[in-house]
Design a protein around this motif. Structure first.
Motif: not given
Length: 681
Positions: A516-523, A565-566
């Motif tokens: 579900g949004f909003p999300l965090v994306m990390k390398v 999840q944010m």
């Protein structure tokens, strides 16, 4: 191990004795002979039959049984000499004054190891080499001066350095400190500062043993020995202050975590001292000033009355104390009216109490007595110099009498080192301790007021999933994967946002729809994600997921992309670094990028109790943010402290963890979630 023969020898031999008291062998013999030692004293010198009136032997092998030997001979002769002493003369204590060992290179280091091995093999004590010796009320086996009057119950001084030991003694004696014992361990090849502390603890006798221990330490070889014995001595009523030199961290190992990059070996020393209850000092002067404060009655509060006959020093001391967090409370006119009637016109009783330069000893006595009876005063400082008009002998006598009879500690600043030198010498001779400068005393009082006794209670905490935790990390080395890190957090009971680690664009889209949004994306891969642009916040659509996935997966050393999840709220961190010999240092502070910009962290040595964790949090400069500020909810310090304690418990189960970062943890109120985790095994 310190043998009884070092402390109370029945016979002493000086090897390398000399008639010349400007040589170590000559001065050592002189000090023992003219001191308090009342046993059998021998000298060894191949060229003499009698040195300084002491029976002298040509060779060590000619000596009778000897308890303690003092060596002042070339380094290359020490090993064979010690061998004879241990194996033929039943000697159980040796002080090696000689230099020229490890400080000269590998050959000297080899000689040190041989001496230490001989001492251990024969269950004897070896002090040195490269030291000034040992002295106590029973014998003064040193080759230096001053040799003070030594009485049981005085301060004990333990020093790594011989010359520094002398300088500390000179500084302390000039202030009026009294001593019971002095140990100079030099290169400490067998007996270290920690071993001496252990001896002081094991032989502690209330009423006889030192109440104050001062230490100058160049190397901490046995941190856990120092910790245990310092805590136990303090529990018995002793106080300890120390200088640890060599604090610069020039080496600097490459670190995998933010915490690893920030913490260094000096912070480990700081954490060790705090946990042990040792007051850390940064100079000889500060060490002796703390020692002088500790020789007074205990200060049970932060409210100080200042009695002076010179306005300037009183104002400067007030500034130092007030800025540092102590109080110089104003004393209202109605309370002070009776005392003011006893003073000359123009005197002030507001605090500082200024009795003017013409103030008398009688007026000084009335001021001290009055302040001793005030409920809103915890300690008294008297500043009394001399303009050179009259003798201060009566005033200094009053101070000594009041120090002995008053309930509260009375600290004395005597600034007139020329005009009142004779009176000051007599003040010291009668047992007085004084300070020359208000700034020095003020800072020593601040250190005393901030002192927190060590917490020796052990909390019975245990993580529920110990077996699973050990199995998860078994045989792991280096940086562990993010997914294993998050599994570990679940087992430990530390909250985290739901996440997915993926390696294709399709997996990224499916994960986003599931989380579900909003999300965090990390390398996934690089340790310092922000530094490589590897963190994207508030990802709110499938198109944004696609775009950011393709950029993140292209970052150098990327092995995947994490979607989670944010979380919202204040960012804090908990970090760990394992320091060789000391164990794990745990740190906390504001999280994210702020930790390195603001460098606002607190740290402690594991294991950490709940009260220690709370103290760390409350000592942060950013503590008001954690409490909540300007309408923004903070984080429950109880919850924050609980997570710190869980990390501490984890380190007990898995001591192989070398570095660890929970950075950031985010949340509000009672919700605190670990957004990222880095662990190096």
């Amino acid at each position: 191990m310190i043998t009884p023969q070092l402390i109370n020898p029945k016979s002493i031999a000086v090897i390398g004795a000399s008639e010349n008291i400007e040589k170590p062998g000559g001065k050592a013999l002189y000090n023992v002979k003219n001191g308090t030692f009342d046993g059998n004293l021998y000298a060894v010198n191949p060229k003499n039959d009698n040195i300084q009136g002491v029976k002298t032997f040509k060779n060590v092998s000619d000596l009778p049984q000897t308890d303690l030997a003092i060596l002042a001979i070339p380094a290359n002769l020490c090993v064979p000499t010690i061998k004879v002493l241990f194996e033929e003369k039943d000697t159980k204590a040796v002080i090696v004054l000689s230099a020229g060992f490890s400080e000269m290179g590998p050959m000297g280091k080899k000689l040190e190891k041989e001496m230490a091995h001989l001492a251990d093999k024969n269950k004897a004590t070896l002090i040195g080499p490269n030291c000034i010796g040992v002295m106590n009320p029973l014998h003064q086996s040193v080759f230096v001066s001053p040799v003070p009057k030594l009485e049981w119950g005085g301060t004990t001084l333990v020093s790594s350095s011989g010359a520094t030991c002398v300088f500390i003694l000179e500084s302390a004696l000039s202030k009026g400190l009294s001593f019971s014992s002095v140990f100079s361990v030099g290169n400490a090849v067998q007996t270290s500062v920690e071993d001496v502390l252990e001896h002081l603890n094991e032989t502690y006798e209330k009423g006889k043993s030192a109440k104050t221990i001062l230490m100058y330490i160049e190397s901490i070889k046995k941190p856990q020995v120092l910790l245990k014995n310092a805590q136990e001595l303090i529990a018995k009523g002793c106080r300890i202050a120390a200088v640890k030199s060599g604090t610069s961290d020039a080496g600097g190992r490459a670190a995998a975590s933010h915490t690893g990059a920030m913490l260094n070996s000096d912070m480990a020393v700081d954490a060790l001292f705090r946990k042990a209850g040792i007051i850390r000092c940064n100079s000889r002067g500060e060490l002796t000033a703390i020692g002088a404060v500790l020789q007074h009655r205990k200060l049970n509060g932060k409210r100080i009355a200042i009695i002076t006959h010179a306005g300037g020093p009183g104002v400067m001391l007030t500034d130092v104390l007030s800025i540092g967090g102590m109080k110089v409370p104003r004393l209202p006119d109605e309370l002070m009216s009776d005392l003011r009637a006893e003073l000359f016109e123009g005197a002030s009783t507001a605090n500082p109490i200024d009795i003017l330069a013409t103030g008398t000893a009688e007026q000084l006595e009335k001021c001290i007595t009055f302040c001793d009876n005030l409920e809103n005063i915890d300690g008294i400082v008297v500043i009394f110099g001399s303009p050179g008009l009259f003798s201060n002998i009566d005033a200094y006598r009053v101070i000594r009498e009041q120090q002995n009879s008053c309930r509260k500690p009375i600290y004395t600043i005597l600034p007139s080192i020329l005009n009142a030198k004779e009176e000051m010498d007599q003040f010291v001779e009668e047992g007085g301790v004084f300070f020359e400068d208000e700034f020095v005393l003020g800072n020593a009082l601040l250190s005393e007021s901030r002192y927190v006794a060590p917490n020796v209670e052990k909390e019975a905490r245990k993580l529920k999933n110990e077996i699973e935790i050990k199995a998860l990390l078994k045989n792991k080395k280096g940086l562990i994967s993010n997914q294993i890190g998050f599994e570990l957090l679940d087992l430990v009971g530390i909250k985290r946002p739901k996440n997915k680690i993926i390696s294709t664009e399709g997996e990224a889209i499916n994960a986003a729809q599931e989380l579900g949004f909003p999300l965090v994306m990390k390398v996934v891969g690089p340790a310092h994600k922000s530094d490589v642009g590897g963190v994207v916040l508030d990802v709110a659509s499938v198109d944004a997921v696609k775009e950011n996935f393709n950029r993140l997966i292209g970052i150098r050393n990327a092995t995947g992309v994490e979607l989670s999840q944010m979380e919202h709220g204040l960012e804090v961190l908990i970090g760990v670094k394992k320091e060789p010999g000391f164990g794990h240092i745990i740190t906390c502070g504001l999280g994210g990028i702020f930790v390195e910009i603001l460098n606002d962290i607190q740290y402690a040595l594991a294991p950490i109790t709940k009260s220690e964790a709370l103290r760390m949090i409350r000592s942060l400069k950013s503590y008001k943010l954690i409490q909540g500020a300007r309408g923004k909810e903070g984080i429950s310090e109880e919850v924050f402290a609980d997570v710190i304690c869980k990390v501490s418990d984890l380190l007990t189960i898995v001591p192989e963890i070398e570095e660890m970062d929970l950075n950031p943890l985010m949340g509000r109120g009672h919700h605190l979630s670990a957004v990222d985790v880095v662990i190096k095994m």
